[in-house]
Motif scaffolding. Structure first.
Motif, PDB file in Angstrom:
ATOM      1  N   THR A  91     -19.587  14.769   8.212  1.00 17.59           N
ATOM      2  CA  THR A  91     -21.049  14.592   8.240  1.00 17.59           C
ATOM      3  C   THR A  91     -21.755  15.714   7.487  1.00 17.59           C
ATOM      4  OG1 THR A  91     -21.030  15.624  10.415  1.00 17.59           O
ATOM      5  CG2 THR A  91     -21.181  13.241  10.373  1.00 17.59           C
ATOM      6  N   LYS A  92     -21.338  16.952   7.726  1.00 22.94           N
ATOM      7  CA  LYS A  92     -22.073  18.077   7.110  1.00 22.94           C
ATOM      8  C   LYS A  92     -21.610  18.316   5.664  1.00 22.94           C
ATOM      9  CE  LYS A  92     -24.303  19.841  10.887  1.00 22.94           C
ATOM     10  NZ  LYS A  92     -23.590  19.863  12.161  1.00 22.94           N
ATOM     11  N   SER A  93     -20.295  18.522   5.459  1.00 21.05           N
ATOM     12  CA  SER A  93     -19.843  18.875   4.100  1.00 21.05           C
ATOM     13  C   SER A  93     -19.893  17.677   3.167  1.00 21.05           C
ATOM     14  CB  SER A  93     -18.409  19.413   4.130  1.00 21.05           C
ATOM     15  OG  SER A  93     -18.254  20.359   5.139  1.00 21.05           O
ATOM     16  N   CYS A  94     -19.550  16.472   3.685  1.00 24.09           N
ATOM     17  CA  CYS A  94     -19.518  15.307   2.790  1.00 24.09           C
ATOM     18  C   CYS A  94     -20.822  14.518   2.850  1.00 24.09           C
ATOM     19  CB  CYS A  94     -18.368  14.376   3.164  1.00 24.09           C
ATOM     20  SG  CYS A  94     -16.744  15.123   3.009  1.00 24.09           S
ATOM     21  N   CYS A 149     -15.961   7.269   0.878  1.00 24.18           N
ATOM     22  CA  CYS A 149     -15.098   8.456   0.877  1.00 24.18           C
ATOM     23  C   CYS A 149     -13.634   8.028   0.910  1.00 24.18           C
ATOM     24  CB  CYS A 149     -15.452   9.273   2.135  1.00 24.18           C
ATOM     25  SG  CYS A 149     -14.446  10.740   2.376  1.00 24.18           S
ATOM     26  N   ILE A 150     -12.791   8.775   0.254  1.00 21.77           N
ATOM     27  CA  ILE A 150     -11.345   8.529   0.360  1.00 21.77           C
ATOM     28  C   ILE A 150     -10.672   9.844   0.742  1.00 21.77           C
ATOM     29  CG2 ILE A 150     -10.878   8.850  -2.126  1.00 21.77           C
ATOM     30  CD1 ILE A 150      -8.727   6.575  -1.754  1.00 21.77           C
ATOM     31  N   VAL A 151      -9.750   9.759   1.679  1.00 13.57           N
ATOM     32  CA  VAL A 151      -9.002  10.942   2.108  1.00 13.57           C
ATOM     33  C   VAL A 151      -7.531  10.659   1.828  1.00 13.57           C
ATOM     34  CG1 VAL A 151      -8.498  12.508   4.017  1.00 13.57           C
ATOM     35  CG2 VAL A 151     -10.646  11.234   4.011  1.00 13.57           C
ATOM     36  N   ILE A 152      -6.905  11.542   1.072  1.00 11.60           N
ATOM     37  CA  ILE A 152      -5.510  11.275   0.685  1.00 11.60           C
ATOM     38  C   ILE A 152      -4.680  12.562   0.740  1.00 11.60           C
ATOM     39  CG2 ILE A 152      -6.042   9.333  -0.849  1.00 11.60           C
ATOM     40  CD1 ILE A 152      -5.595  11.513  -3.129  1.00 11.60           C
ATOM     41  N   SER A 153      -3.388  12.382   0.592  1.00 16.95           N
ATOM     42  CA  SER A 153      -2.492  13.532   0.465  1.00 16.95           C
ATOM     43  C   SER A 153      -2.015  13.591  -0.990  1.00 16.95           C
ATOM     44  CB  SER A 153      -1.310  13.366   1.408  1.00 16.95           C
ATOM     45  OG  SER A 153      -0.667  12.150   1.103  1.00 16.95           O
ATOM     46  N   GLU A 166     -13.471   3.517 -11.952  1.00 13.93           N
ATOM     47  CA  GLU A 166     -13.895   2.131 -11.674  1.00 13.93           C
ATOM     48  C   GLU A 166     -14.477   1.963 -10.274  1.00 13.93           C
ATOM     49  OE1 GLU A 166     -10.760  -0.746 -13.210  1.00 13.93           O
ATOM     50  OE2 GLU A 166      -9.813   1.202 -13.529  1.00 13.93           O
ATOM     51  N   CYS A 167     -14.761   3.094  -9.599  1.00 14.44           N
ATOM     52  CA  CYS A 167     -15.235   3.007  -8.202  1.00 14.44           C
ATOM     53  C   CYS A 167     -16.580   3.715  -8.045  1.00 14.44           C
ATOM     54  CB  CYS A 167     -14.210   3.627  -7.264  1.00 14.44           C
ATOM     55  SG  CYS A 167     -12.588   2.928  -7.432  1.00 14.44           S
ATOM     56  N   PRO A 168     -17.670   3.064  -8.465  1.00 13.80           N
ATOM     57  CA  PRO A 168     -18.972   3.739  -8.448  1.00 13.80           C
ATOM     58  C   PRO A 168     -19.476   4.079  -7.041  1.00 13.80           C
ATOM     59  CG  PRO A 168     -19.206   1.405  -9.024  1.00 13.80           C
ATOM     60  CD  PRO A 168     -17.752   1.696  -9.005  1.00 13.80           C
ATOM     61  N   ASN A 169     -19.003   3.352  -6.017  1.00 15.93           N
ATOM     62  CA  ASN A 169     -19.515   3.622  -4.656  1.00 15.93           C
ATOM     63  C   ASN A 169     -18.936   4.885  -4.044  1.00 15.93           C
ATOM     64  OD1 ASN A 169     -21.184   1.243  -4.068  1.00 15.93           O
ATOM     65  ND2 ASN A 169     -19.253   0.179  -4.466  1.00 15.93           N
ATOM     66  N   LEU A 170     -17.816   5.331  -4.575  1.00 17.17           N
ATOM     67  CA  LEU A 170     -17.115   6.457  -3.967  1.00 17.17           C
ATOM     68  C   LEU A 170     -17.878   7.764  -4.216  1.00 17.17           C
ATOM     69  CD1 LEU A 170     -14.438   6.878  -2.425  1.00 17.17           C
ATOM     70  CD2 LEU A 170     -13.420   7.552  -4.596  1.00 17.17           C
ATOM     71  N   LYS A 171     -18.265   8.417  -3.121  1.00 15.75           N
ATOM     72  CA  LYS A 171     -19.055   9.651  -3.264  1.00 15.75           C
ATOM     73  C   LYS A 171     -18.216  10.900  -2.996  1.00 15.75           C
ATOM     74  CE  LYS A 171     -23.089   7.557  -3.829  1.00 15.75           C
ATOM     75  NZ  LYS A 171     -22.622   6.596  -4.845  1.00 15.75           N
ATOM     76  N   ASN A 172     -17.201  10.759  -2.140  1.00 16.28           N
ATOM     77  CA  ASN A 172     -16.419  11.939  -1.760  1.00 16.28           C
ATOM     78  C   ASN A 172     -14.925  11.682  -1.887  1.00 16.28           C
ATOM     79  OD1 ASN A 172     -18.360  13.945  -0.417  1.00 16.28           O
ATOM     80  ND2 ASN A 172     -18.932  11.972   0.456  1.00 16.28           N
ATOM     81  N   LYS A 173     -14.238  12.664  -2.445  1.00 14.56           N
ATOM     82  CA  LYS A 173     -12.774  12.593  -2.544  1.00 14.56           C
ATOM     83  C   LYS A 173     -12.229  13.805  -1.801  1.00 14.56           C
ATOM     84  CE  LYS A 173     -12.989  13.194  -6.917  1.00 14.56           C
ATOM     85  NZ  LYS A 173     -12.494  13.538  -8.221  1.00 14.56           N
ATOM     86  N   TRP A 184     -11.458  17.737  -6.308  1.00  8.37           N
ATOM     87  CA  TRP A 184     -11.249  17.221  -4.951  1.00  8.37           C
ATOM     88  C   TRP A 184     -11.732  18.240  -3.922  1.00  8.37           C
ATOM     89  CZ3 TRP A 184      -9.058  12.515  -3.398  1.00  8.37           C
ATOM     90  CH2 TRP A 184      -8.649  11.695  -4.459  1.00  8.37           C
ATOM     91  N   LEU A 185     -12.373  17.745  -2.847  1.00 12.63           N
ATOM     92  CA  LEU A 185     -12.742  18.639  -1.746  1.00 12.63           C
ATOM     93  C   LEU A 185     -11.474  18.939  -0.961  1.00 12.63           C
ATOM     94  CD1 LEU A 185     -15.910  16.744  -0.448  1.00 12.63           C
ATOM     95  CD2 LEU A 185     -15.877  18.911  -1.708  1.00 12.63           C
TER      96      LEU A 185
END
Ligand code: BCO
Length: 565
Positions: A91-94, A149-153, A166-173, A184-185
């Motif tokens: 909520t705060k950082s992203c 947002c996407i969270v990955i390893s 190709e993913c305009p909606n994605l705001k945070n990685k 990447w955050l």
């Protein structure tokens, strides 16, 4: 009149205590569903309180090992405070807000559980995915879900990088890794500096909580959406009677983090009953490591796909002395009675099969205290009213084969999925009269036990995976050797059934070495879509059976494979 359910008013963030018995009563329809519910606030934080007052045994809430000597043990108190920090990361950082969708593709690492709970606390919609997903799969999921947002390893970072434009909606990685990556955050860095102060969002019981991508016969996977209560409360009875869990138990549910079975066995049923969730991060499944884990750790409950038990009974199980194992469970695909008998003969333990699917969770199970009929999936689990129906939606009498279905009218079970997101046609397709149709054929005997017969459609259930033939055919057609293909199930002694592709070759490839070409095509599918879908059998044919209108008759090929014609 029914007794009123305990007050659900929250004063100054003091969440009133609902006990597992209250949740079970809701599943029995003896109590109404509360208006608001949040698993983090109403369940996990309650166990945290009980730990403080000594009302819960001292075993951890999460016990994670990786077989290399690393170990993480979190109490419910630690889980509470750590997940509050993780909630602040989102909520705060992203800058994410309640209702935003987050795709989480992580292997079995503790952060998966932390981020899952953080999403509950903040009202973010959690969309898990297996790390076997490829670039194409991930792009499809990002675009279809419009995830913010996407969270990955690290394992999937390069493939995600390749589709980001190709993913305009994605705001945070967000990357969960000890190393930082340009652009990447870093979850670890943000987590270190995040506050432990967080007020759990008072989510509505019917508010979306998670979306699971699930395969069908046609098209790409659909988005089955679950609510806060369908996942959070819906497994109370299943946890009590199928899983037979108490707060002193330790359950090892092997399922990959991408599947609903991980949610059922490694999050909701287990934690609702205050049990410890055990996790082994095995990079590659291996029967020796698996059996040694059961001899090393005081695991009381084991839940795994039938394929795993089929692999295990090949070993001399009497050589192993399991430390505390007392209750074994299985589901995700049909279990053969022989395996149940062999497991029992070698370990002295029963095997309790459950049956369900992504849309509805567990709907039938061999429950503790009920006689097990080998080969049966057990009886219907409340609040579901499970029936076998005919093509017109009429209930069939015991012993008659038909479609396994769940009564939706007049009361729709709260633990049922809400919809296929953005797909009202597919959602409507599952309804027949007063029933939801699972897509599985079966029958119910006179004692109310259900028996699985097979899929009513072309979906393949292999090693517990639900595989859509269209997805495999779409991958194959990308290869220049393939003119067209038909993908069907084929019997397999270990995996139950496997994916088999019948392929018509293009002219330049007709004289290729068949063994080499099969390997090339298999490798191609593994790169194009999640590798668990690759065709383990391939047969080259001159032509495919078709209807007069040119539609491929997969059923003819499937019947041929299963020796039905
Ligand atoms: O068997 P192969 O070696 O030929 O192929 C395997 C992997 O080696 C390969 N692979 C994986 N990652 C790869 C890769 N190849 C290339 N590049 C990569 N990056 O792909 C194949 C994957 O098959 P697998 O996942 O079956 O592997 P494995 O090791 O044989 O595992 C066996 C099982 C039994 C552990 C595994 O199949 C499994 O976990 N099955 C259970 C699935 C499950 O949990 N289903 C529940 C779904 S939820 C549900 O049913 C609702 C019920 C309420």
């Amino acid at each position: 009149t029914k007794p009123p359910i305990r007050s659900f008013h929250r004063h100054h963030q003091l969440w009133t205590a609902m006990t597992p018995a209250d949740f079970e009563a809701i599943n029995r329809c003896d109590r109404p569903l509360p208006k608001n519910f949040n698993f983090a606030g109403d369940v996990l934080d309650q166990w945290s309180q009980k730990e403080k007052t000594g009302e819960r045994p001292a075993n951890p809430a999460l016990w994670w090992v990786n077989g290399k000597g690393d170990e993480v043990k979190w109490s419910f108190r630690e889980l509470s405070s750590l997940s509050k920090k993780a909630a602040n990361v989102f909520t705060k950082s992203c800058g994410l807000q309640r209702g935003d969708r987050v795709i989480v593709i992580l292997p079995r690492i503790p952060e998966w559980w932390l981020i899952n709970v953080a999403c509950m606390r903040t009202g973010l919609v959690f969309i898990p995915g297996t790390i076997q997903l490829t670039a194409k799969d991930i792009l499809y999921r990002l675009q279809a879900s419009k995830a913010k947002c996407i969270v990955i390893s690290e394992e999937v970072a390069p493939v995600v990088e390749s589709v980001l434009s190709e993913c305009p909606n994605l705001k945070n990685k967000v990357l969960v890794s000890a190393h930082s990556w340009n652009g990447w955050l870093s979850f670890q860095e943000l987590f270190q500096s995040a506050s432990e102060e967080h007020s759990c969002v008072e989510t509505g019981s019917q508010e979306p909580m998670a979306i699971y991508f699930t395969s069908g016969t046609t098209g790409f996977p659909k988005m089955a959406q679950h609510s806060q209560s369908s996942l959070g409360i819906g497994y109370a009875l299943c946890g009590r009677y199928w899983l037979d869990l108490k707060s002193s138990d330790i359950i090892w549910n092997m399922s990959d983090t991408g599947w609903i079975k991980a949610a059922i066995g490694s999050v909701f049923s287990s934690w609702l009953h205050g049990a410890c969730v055990f996790v082994h991060r095995m990079a590659q499944f291996d029967t020796d490591t698996f059996l040694n884990t059961l001899t090393t750790y005081p695991i009381t409950h084991l839940c795994s796909a039938p394929t795993v038990y089929r692999m295990l009974v090949q070993k001399d199980l009497k050589r192993y002395k399991f430390k505390k194992l007392r209750h074994c469970l299985t589901g995700g695909e049909p279990l053969n009675p022989e395996v149940l008998e062999q497991w029992k003969e070698q370990t002295g333990l029963e095997l309790y099969e459950g049956y369900g699917q992504t849309e509805v969770g567990i709907i039938c199970a061999n429950q503790k205290g009920q006689e097990i009929k080998p080969g049966s999936m057990g009886k219907g689990v409340l609040p579901y009213n499970v029936q076998v129906i005919d093509e017109k939606g009429n209930i069939l009498p015991p012993g008659k084969e038909g479609d396994i279905a769940i009564r939706l009218k007049s009361t729709r079970p709260f633990c049922f999925f809400s919809e296929y997101v953005d797909n009202p046609e597919k959602t409507a397709d599952t309804i027949r009269g007063d029933f939801y149709v699972t897509g599985d054929k079966g029958l119910m005997d006179r004692d109310g036990y259900f028996w699985f017969v097979g899929r009513a459609d072309d979906v393949i259930i292999s090693s517990g995976y639900r595989i859509g033939p269209f997805e495999v055919e779409s991958a194959l057609i990308e290869h220049p050797a393939v003119v067209e293909s038909a993908v069907v199930s084929s019997p397999d002694p270990i995996r139950g059934e496997v994916v088999k592709a019948f392929v018509v070759l293009s002219a330049p490839y007709k004289s290729s070495n068949p063994e080499k070409l099969i390997l090339e095509l298999q490798d191609h599918v593994k790169k194009s879509t999640a590798p668990y879908k690759y065709p383990r059998k391939v047969e080259f044919v001159q032509e495919l059976p078709k209807t007069i209108t040119g539609k491929i008759k997969r059923n003819v090929l499937r019947d041929q494979e299963w020796g039905r014609i």
